[in-house]
Design a protein around this motif. Structure first.
Motif, PDB file in Angstrom:
ATOM      1  N   ASN A 109     -11.152  32.561   8.602  1.00 32.80           N
ATOM      2  CA  ASN A 109      -9.563  32.311   8.422  1.00 32.80           C
ATOM      3  C   ASN A 109      -9.221  32.700   9.753  1.00 32.80           C
ATOM      4  OD1 ASN A 109      -9.879  31.755   5.718  1.00 32.80           O
ATOM      5  ND2 ASN A 109      -9.640  33.766   5.267  1.00 32.80           N
ATOM      6  N   GLU A 110      -9.424  33.797  10.433  1.00 33.47           N
ATOM      7  CA  GLU A 110      -8.750  34.039  11.732  1.00 33.47           C
ATOM      8  C   GLU A 110      -9.389  33.066  12.740  1.00 33.47           C
ATOM      9  OE1 GLU A 110     -10.038  38.012  12.625  1.00 33.47           O
ATOM     10  OE2 GLU A 110      -8.833  38.921  10.864  1.00 33.47           O
ATOM     11  N   GLU A 132      -7.477  29.771  12.521  1.00 34.16           N
ATOM     12  CA  GLU A 132      -6.217  29.861  13.011  1.00 34.16           C
ATOM     13  C   GLU A 132      -6.061  29.861  14.348  1.00 34.16           C
ATOM     14  OE1 GLU A 132      -4.275  33.254  11.152  1.00 34.16           O
ATOM     15  OE2 GLU A 132      -4.235  32.326   9.304  1.00 34.16           O
ATOM     16  N   ASN A 151      -6.204  26.410  15.571  1.00 31.32           N
ATOM     17  CA  ASN A 151      -5.139  25.668  14.961  1.00 31.32           C
ATOM     18  C   ASN A 151      -5.533  24.606  13.891  1.00 31.32           C
ATOM     19  OD1 ASN A 151      -2.523  24.958  14.729  1.00 31.32           O
ATOM     20  ND2 ASN A 151      -2.436  23.453  16.338  1.00 31.32           N
ATOM     21  N   ASN A 156      -6.400  23.876   9.818  1.00 29.77           N
ATOM     22  CA  ASN A 156      -6.044  24.276   8.359  1.00 29.77           C
ATOM     23  C   ASN A 156      -7.118  23.885   7.473  1.00 29.77           C
ATOM     24  OD1 ASN A 156      -6.004  21.349   8.715  1.00 29.77           O
ATOM     25  ND2 ASN A 156      -3.754  21.181   8.000  1.00 29.77           N
ATOM     26  N   PRO A 209      -4.677  28.902   5.178  1.00 29.62           N
ATOM     27  CA  PRO A 209      -5.081  30.268   4.948  1.00 29.62           C
ATOM     28  C   PRO A 209      -4.913  30.735   3.432  1.00 29.62           C
ATOM     29  CG  PRO A 209      -2.691  30.499   5.642  1.00 29.62           C
ATOM     30  CD  PRO A 209      -3.371  28.983   5.523  1.00 29.62           C
TER      31      PRO A 209
END
Length: 312
Positions: A73-74, A77, A80, A82, A103
């Motif tokens: 997830n990190e 992110e 950028n 999803n 997330p």
């Protein structure tokens, strides 16, 4: 004049586009594509084929950890993205696919099998690199709730949004998802258009003649599908509420892991060996009871009329 034109063009390009009046939001989807350690060359080629078909994807290096998947997830992110498409290899044989919506989830874990890459198939189909596909789903995807969730994740991951980075404004291929026997069969086809032709039979021979252009409405071209590749089969295992975590919303009770299948085959072979070993032990025991063994077992009773006893 050239300087004025450049300054005006820069000012117009620098302004942000206003939101559409009808309230339709722009589809912004980016997919992080990566794999774990231990993938084989066939798994790597499949990953490259999917990355080539997804211009809105971002391919990353191999992910080291297999237990701390929440770290993806990190990573998503950071880039950028999803959506996440993670290929997990086990024992250099089995391949599992994790599809997640970063997330907040949900996450689907599927077992990938019967994979064939583009290099193996050698199909004649071809399409423009970076083109947008038409996603075709079976009617079964609208019947079950868990299949509706999987369909939505497929739309977000494999559907190339309009105006995406590295994408072309053309639609020349179809990606088909069919649900049968509890599995999802994925195929990729090229949309091939050919001009219709008239066949004139004369003197026993048939000749193809191009139709003459008419002033009115032209005839529609013949549309056919030619497979491109790659092809593979997915078996849903679990659906989690969160992104790489959370409670389990759906679990496939009919799924049998390939580890269990291999263990059952080994036990079957071992049972045959154990049966032969037991037969050998029983045969030795029977010979010993009859006194037919030279060493060990029960000795045969001494016969009084034996020559060794008479002439001792």
């Amino acid at each position: 004049m050239a300087a004025v034109y450049k300054s005006l063009s820069k000012s117009t390009n620098g302004q942000k586009a206003e939101a559409p009046a009808n309230g339709v939001r722009k589809n912004k989807q980016r997919v992080l594509i990566l794999s774990s350690r231990g993938v084989t060359y066939r798994h790597r080629h499949l990953l490259n084929d999917l990355a080539a078909m997804m211009p809105h994807g971002r391919k990353d290096a191999k992910f080291d950890s297999k237990s701390k998947l929440y770290q993806l997830n990190e990573l998503a992110e950071l880039y950028n993205c999803n959506n996440t498409l993670f290929f997990e290899a086990r024992k250099g044989k089995d391949l599992y696919v994790w599809m997640s919506k970063v997330p907040n989830g949900p996450t689907v874990k599927m077992h990938l099998q019967n994979l064939h890459t583009m290099e193996e198939l050698h199909f004649t189909g071809n399409c423009l690199k970076g083109s947008r596909p038409i996603l075709s789903f079976d009617a079964a995807f609208d019947k079950e709730p868990y299949l509706q969730v999987i369909k939505e994740l497929f739309l977000h991951s494999f559907g190339v949004p309009q105006g995406a980075r590295k994408s072309k404004p053309f639609i020349d291929r179809v990606m088909g998802f069919t649900f049968a026997d509890g599995k999802i069969w994925v195929r990729n086809y090229q949309i091939k258009e050919t001009e219709p032709s008239k066949s004139i039979s004369g003197q026993g021979e048939e000749m193809e003649v191009d139709p003459k252009p008419t002033k009115g409405r032209s005839k529609e071209p013949d549309v056919s599908l030619v497979e491109i590749g790659a092809r593979f089969v997915l078996t849903p295992i679990i659906i989690q509420e969160g992104s790489f975590g959370g409670p389990i919303l759906y679990e496939n009770n009919q799924f049998v892991s390939p580890n269990q299948v291999r263990a059952d085959l080994r036990k079957k072979k071992a049972s045959k060996h154990n049966a032969r070993a037991e037969q050998y032990v029983e045969r030795l025991a029977k010979k010993g009871d009859l006194g037919l063994r030279t060493s060990g077992g029960k000795r045969a009773p001494v016969d009084a009329l034996d020559t060794k006893q008479l002439f001792a």
